[in-house]
Design a protein around this motif. Structure first.
Motif, PDB file in Angstrom:
ATOM      1  N   ALA A   2       0.827  -1.203   0.000  1.00  0.00           N
ATOM      2  CA  ALA A   2       0.000   0.000   0.000  1.00  0.00           C
ATOM      3  C   ALA A   2       0.864   1.257   0.000  1.00  0.00           C
ATOM      4  O   ALA A   2       0.566   2.242  -0.682  1.00  0.00           O
ATOM      5  CB  ALA A   2      -0.936   0.000   1.202  1.00  0.00           C
ATOM      6  N   LYS A   3       1.980   1.220   0.773  1.00  0.00           N
ATOM      7  CA  LYS A   3       2.865   2.379   0.831  1.00  0.00           C
ATOM      8  C   LYS A   3       3.513   2.637  -0.525  1.00  0.00           C
ATOM      9  O   LYS A   3       3.650   3.781  -0.955  1.00  0.00           O
ATOM     10  CB  LYS A   3       3.931   2.183   1.908  1.00  0.00           C
ATOM     11  CG  LYS A   3       3.381   2.207   3.330  1.00  0.00           C
ATOM     12  CD  LYS A   3       4.516   2.086   4.330  1.00  0.00           C
ATOM     13  CE  LYS A   3       3.973   2.152   5.757  1.00  0.00           C
ATOM     14  NZ  LYS A   3       5.052   2.040   6.767  1.00  0.00           N
ATOM     15  N   SER A   4       3.953   1.556  -1.186  1.00  0.00           N
ATOM     16  CA  SER A   4       4.600   1.735  -2.490  1.00  0.00           C
ATOM     17  C   SER A   4       3.610   2.276  -3.516  1.00  0.00           C
ATOM     18  O   SER A   4       3.961   3.099  -4.361  1.00  0.00           O
ATOM     19  CB  SER A   4       5.174   0.399  -2.972  1.00  0.00           C
ATOM     20  OG  SER A   4       4.147  -0.572  -3.139  1.00  0.00           O
ATOM     21  N   THR A   5       2.350   1.809  -3.442  1.00  0.00           N
ATOM     22  CA  THR A   5       1.329   2.312  -4.357  1.00  0.00           C
ATOM     23  C   THR A   5       1.062   3.786  -4.109  1.00  0.00           C
ATOM     24  O   THR A   5       0.924   4.585  -5.047  1.00  0.00           O
ATOM     25  CB  THR A   5       0.033   1.509  -4.210  1.00  0.00           C
ATOM     26  OG1 THR A   5       0.308   0.118  -4.432  1.00  0.00           O
ATOM     27  CG2 THR A   5      -1.016   1.987  -5.205  1.00  0.00           C
ATOM     28  N   THR A   6       0.997   4.164  -2.826  1.00  0.00           N
ATOM     29  CA  THR A   6       0.770   5.569  -2.486  1.00  0.00           C
ATOM     30  C   THR A   6       1.930   6.437  -2.960  1.00  0.00           C
ATOM     31  O   THR A   6       1.729   7.533  -3.495  1.00  0.00           O
ATOM     32  CB  THR A   6       0.584   5.722  -0.972  1.00  0.00           C
ATOM     33  OG1 THR A   6      -0.487   4.885  -0.545  1.00  0.00           O
ATOM     34  CG2 THR A   6       0.293   7.163  -0.619  1.00  0.00           C
ATOM     35  N   LEU A   7       3.165   5.968  -2.769  1.00  0.00           N
ATOM     36  CA  LEU A   7       4.340   6.715  -3.214  1.00  0.00           C
ATOM     37  C   LEU A   7       4.338   6.889  -4.726  1.00  0.00           C
ATOM     38  O   LEU A   7       4.638   7.962  -5.247  1.00  0.00           O
ATOM     39  CB  LEU A   7       5.612   5.998  -2.760  1.00  0.00           C
ATOM     40  CG  LEU A   7       6.940   6.651  -3.175  1.00  0.00           C
ATOM     41  CD1 LEU A   7       7.041   8.047  -2.574  1.00  0.00           C
ATOM     42  CD2 LEU A   7       8.114   5.782  -2.727  1.00  0.00           C
ATOM     43  N   LYS A   8       3.976   5.822  -5.422  1.00  0.00           N
ATOM     44  CA  LYS A   8       3.918   5.897  -6.877  1.00  0.00           C
ATOM     45  C   LYS A   8       2.868   6.900  -7.328  1.00  0.00           C
ATOM     46  O   LYS A   8       3.096   7.696  -8.254  1.00  0.00           O
ATOM     47  CB  LYS A   8       3.604   4.510  -7.458  1.00  0.00           C
ATOM     48  CG  LYS A   8       3.488   4.480  -8.967  1.00  0.00           C
ATOM     49  CD  LYS A   8       3.161   3.078  -9.446  1.00  0.00           C
ATOM     50  CE  LYS A   8       2.970   3.046 -10.954  1.00  0.00           C
ATOM     51  NZ  LYS A   8       2.631   1.680 -11.433  1.00  0.00           N
ATOM     52  N   THR A   9       1.726   6.900  -6.668  1.00  0.00           N
ATOM     53  CA  THR A   9       0.653   7.843  -7.014  1.00  0.00           C
ATOM     54  C   THR A   9       1.088   9.274  -6.758  1.00  0.00           C
ATOM     55  O   THR A   9       0.817  10.182  -7.551  1.00  0.00           O
ATOM     56  CB  THR A   9      -0.610   7.529  -6.201  1.00  0.00           C
ATOM     57  OG1 THR A   9      -1.001   6.170  -6.444  1.00  0.00           O
ATOM     58  CG2 THR A   9      -1.743   8.465  -6.585  1.00  0.00           C
ATOM     59  N   GLN A  10       1.795   9.497  -5.641  1.00  0.00           N
ATOM     60  CA  GLN A  10       2.267  10.838  -5.318  1.00  0.00           C
ATOM     61  C   GLN A  10       3.300  11.317  -6.322  1.00  0.00           C
ATOM     62  O   GLN A  10       3.306  12.486  -6.717  1.00  0.00           O
ATOM     63  CB  GLN A  10       2.835  10.864  -3.900  1.00  0.00           C
ATOM     64  CG  GLN A  10       1.795  10.682  -2.815  1.00  0.00           C
ATOM     65  CD  GLN A  10       2.416  10.640  -1.430  1.00  0.00           C
ATOM     66  OE1 GLN A  10       3.630  10.517  -1.275  1.00  0.00           O
ATOM     67  NE2 GLN A  10       1.566  10.741  -0.404  1.00  0.00           N
ATOM     68  N   ILE A  11       4.176  10.428  -6.769  1.00  0.00           N
ATOM     69  CA  ILE A  11       5.186  10.812  -7.756  1.00  0.00           C
ATOM     70  C   ILE A  11       4.528  11.174  -9.080  1.00  0.00           C
ATOM     71  O   ILE A  11       4.881  12.168  -9.728  1.00  0.00           O
ATOM     72  CB  ILE A  11       6.213   9.677  -7.944  1.00  0.00           C
ATOM     73  CG1 ILE A  11       7.049   9.511  -6.665  1.00  0.00           C
ATOM     74  CG2 ILE A  11       7.130   9.962  -9.131  1.00  0.00           C
ATOM     75  CD1 ILE A  11       8.040   8.363  -6.731  1.00  0.00           C
ATOM     76  N   LEU A  12       3.538  10.370  -9.478  1.00  0.00           N
ATOM     77  CA  LEU A  12       2.871  10.632 -10.748  1.00  0.00           C
ATOM     78  C   LEU A  12       2.019  11.896 -10.704  1.00  0.00           C
ATOM     79  O   LEU A  12       1.681  12.457 -11.753  1.00  0.00           O
ATOM     80  CB  LEU A  12       1.993   9.439 -11.135  1.00  0.00           C
ATOM     81  CG  LEU A  12       2.730   8.145 -11.489  1.00  0.00           C
ATOM     82  CD1 LEU A  12       1.748   7.041 -11.819  1.00  0.00           C
ATOM     83  CD2 LEU A  12       3.683   8.380 -12.668  1.00  0.00           C
ATOM     84  N   SER A  13       1.666  12.340  -9.519  1.00  0.00           N
ATOM     85  CA  SER A  13       0.867  13.565  -9.383  1.00  0.00           C
ATOM     86  C   SER A  13       1.719  14.828  -9.473  1.00  0.00           C
ATOM     87  O   SER A  13       1.182  15.930  -9.493  1.00  0.00           O
ATOM     88  CB  SER A  13       0.100  13.555  -8.059  1.00  0.00           C
ATOM     89  OG  SER A  13       1.001  13.615  -6.959  1.00  0.00           O
ATOM     90  N   LEU A  14       3.036  14.672  -9.536  1.00  0.00           N
ATOM     91  CA  LEU A  14       3.922  15.827  -9.625  1.00  0.00           C
ATOM     92  C   LEU A  14       3.803  16.469 -10.998  1.00  0.00           C
ATOM     93  O   LEU A  14       3.385  15.833 -11.972  1.00  0.00           O
ATOM     94  CB  LEU A  14       5.371  15.393  -9.367  1.00  0.00           C
ATOM     95  CG  LEU A  14       5.697  14.863  -7.976  1.00  0.00           C
ATOM     96  CD1 LEU A  14       7.138  14.361  -7.933  1.00  0.00           C
ATOM     97  CD2 LEU A  14       5.474  15.931  -6.916  1.00  0.00           C
ATOM     98  N   PRO A  15       4.165  17.752 -11.117  1.00  0.00           N
ATOM     99  CA  PRO A  15       4.151  18.408 -12.431  1.00  0.00           C
ATOM    100  C   PRO A  15       5.018  17.646 -13.437  1.00  0.00           C
ATOM    101  O   PRO A  15       6.080  17.122 -13.095  1.00  0.00           O
ATOM    102  CB  PRO A  15       4.724  19.799 -12.137  1.00  0.00           C
ATOM    103  CG  PRO A  15       4.426  20.030 -10.690  1.00  0.00           C
ATOM    104  CD  PRO A  15       4.521  18.683 -10.036  1.00  0.00           C
TER     105      PRO A  15
END
Length: 511
Positions: A2-15
């Motif tokens: 779950a943490k890795s998925t959240t981190l991936k989502t946060q990275i992809l949300s960057l400009p």
């Protein structure tokens, strides 16, 4: 998990531009390791420190953006792409300047703009002035610029119907088609990730395969990898001054020519264009027109060469004729795809019959360019095909004024609205050509030099400055104002005029 998925989502949300910046910073580890292996510690330190500083900046900005909702508008990704060609080269030039302190920063910035836009024009015409690590970095930046265009074509330009997609689209350039499926905002991030997963392995795999084939042909590792990356990106960057000095002979040129075909049509590696629904590769209009040009132009040149050689009794053997013909075929294919490599037998095909440098032919080929959504620049073959279709249709109507086209919906689109938009693009390209030429003449360049430089920059075919004119143009001797104009022309040629106009349209904020 779950943490890795959240981190991936946060990275992809960057400009998007921040993600491109982070990737560029991480890529500096490659020349840093290369310099360390070759005991070029100054270059290794420069790239390592610049990459580390870039990653630290990336991390700090990323942390500051955590929790912010990403913008799903159409203007953001296009603006990020524009920034990647204008702002990012300033950062890419930092380790280059540190590793080569004897040059001016404007020269290195020009070099990086030329590389990331896959133009391939260089300020350092003497390859010996640059270390192997710097040569690798130039080719690597060009390769990353080609990959960026591969991905951006489907993820950014296609939804906005720009970059050649406007010819077959129903909506106006810069706008999405209005239908029931576009009531919700398009998630560009998901589209970008999906396209990256598909195209990055193909791009990297083809580059690796070409590198291995060139190594087997006798090229050194640095020359092989540089030419492999340059062919896939159509940048024409070489650590030895061109493909003619690579030492691989005709066999190496044949291998490179096969991989240049990927720049004639996107259908050679993907089926995400509108023309993909019209049949396979052999029925693709871009690929067929490209093959026609590759066959017709060398045959005409060879016929002229053959007649001249026959008149002066210089035709010694069939092998000499075949080498001259191959020199024309490879060079024509290279400039049509805006790569800019010339065959080692190109000089023979010129002097064989006493024919002077066919600079207008090379510039014409570069202006036509390759396929839509490929790494090639120029006007693009699909636009040429649209104008051809429209011309054929108009001649039919001269004979049968009330006839109805039987080419289907897609064919009628090319014959009417698509041809109109292609013609608008041609006019905008002509205005850009005139405007940039005028600016260059105001900076002190001669008329001939201004025309050659303008065509080379707008078509992203930098080697034109060396091979389309009798006396090569020394770019480093131009004024600072002329170099800045050329940088702007390269960005304009890579991103295209329609995209710049769409970028400046306020309505896109609501798209």
């Amino acid at each position: 998990m779950a943490k890795s998925t959240t981190l991936k989502t946060q990275i992809l949300s960057l400009p998007l531009f921040l993600l491109i910046f982070g990737f560029a910073a991480a890529s500096m580890i490659v020349p840093a390791v290369h310099g360390l292996v070759l005991n070029d510690h100054e270059a290794a330190r420069a790239f390592f420190y610049a990459g580390l500083l870039g990653l630290i900046c990336f991390a700090l900005i990323a942390v500051a953006h955590v929790g912010r909702a990403p913008r799903l508008g159409a203007l953001g990704p296009l603006l990020s792409l524009f920034s990647a060609f204008v702002v990012l080269p300033g950062y890419l030039a930092v380790p280059f300047v540190e590793a080569l302190p004897t040059t001016r920063p404007i020269h290195v910035y020009f070099e990086m703009v030329s590389a990331v836009t896959t133009t391939g024009a260089t300020m350092f015409q003497d390859p010996e002035r640059l270390s192997p690590t710097l040569h690798l970095w130039r080719a690597q930046v060009g390769w990353m610029g080609g990959l960026l265009m591969w991905i951006a074509a489907s993820a950014i330009l296609a939804p906005l119907h720009l970059g050649g997609f406007e010819v077959t689209a129903q909506a106006e350039p810069g706008r999405r088609e209005a239908n029931v499926n576009t009531t919700m905002p398009v998630n560009h991030r998901n589209r970008l990730v999906r396209i990256m997963r598909t195209l990055v392995p193909i791009y990297a795999g083809l580059t690796l395969l070409l590198w291995l084939l060139l190594l087997a042909g006798g090229a050194t590792p640095l020359v092989a990898v540089s030419h492999a990356m340059s062919v896939m990106a159509t940048s024409g960057i070489s650590p030895v001054g061109g493909a003619q000095a690579s030492g691989t002979g005709v066999s190496g040129e044949i291998v490179m020519a096969l991989f240049m075909l990927f720049a004639l049509s996107r259908l050679t590696f993907s089926k995400d264009t509108v023309t993909a629904t019209q049949g396979g590769l052999l029925t693709d209009p871009e690929f067929r027109i490209g093959l026609l040009v590759i066959i017709a132009v060398p045959v005409i040149l060879f016929g002229r060469h053959f007649i001249g050689a026959y008149d002066v009794a210089a035709m010694e053997s069939i092998s000499q004729a075949l080498l001259a013909l191959w020199g024309s075929v490879f060079t024509v294919l290279s400039f049509l795809t805006t790569t800019g490599f010339v065959s080692e037998h190109w000089a023979e095909s010129q002097t064989w019959s006493g024919l002077e440098t066919p600079g207008l032919i090379l510039m014409g080929l570069a202006l036509i360019g390759g396929g839509v959504a490929t790494t090639a620049g120029g006007v693009k073959l699909l636009r040429v095909f649209a104008l051809y279709q429209n011309g054929v249709r108009e001649m039919e109507r001269l004979v049968y004024p009330h006839s109805v086209s039987g080419a289907g919906a897609a064919g009628r689109r090319l014959q009417s609205n698509g041809a109109f938009i292609a013609w608008v693009f041609f006019m905008l390209f002509a205005l850009s050509l005139a405007g940039v030429s005028l600016l260059l003449t105001l900076t002190g360049a001669s008329f001939e030099e201004a025309i050659v430089l303008t065509v080379a920059m707008l078509s992203t075919t930098g080697p034109l400055v060396d091979f389309s004119i009798e006396t090569p143009i020394i770019l480093i001797e131009l004024s600072t104002a002329a170099k800045l104009v050329l940088c702007g022309a390269m960005v304009l040629g890579r991103l295209e005029t329609l995209a710049i106009i769409a970028l400046l349209t306020p309505d896109l904020w609501r798209a």
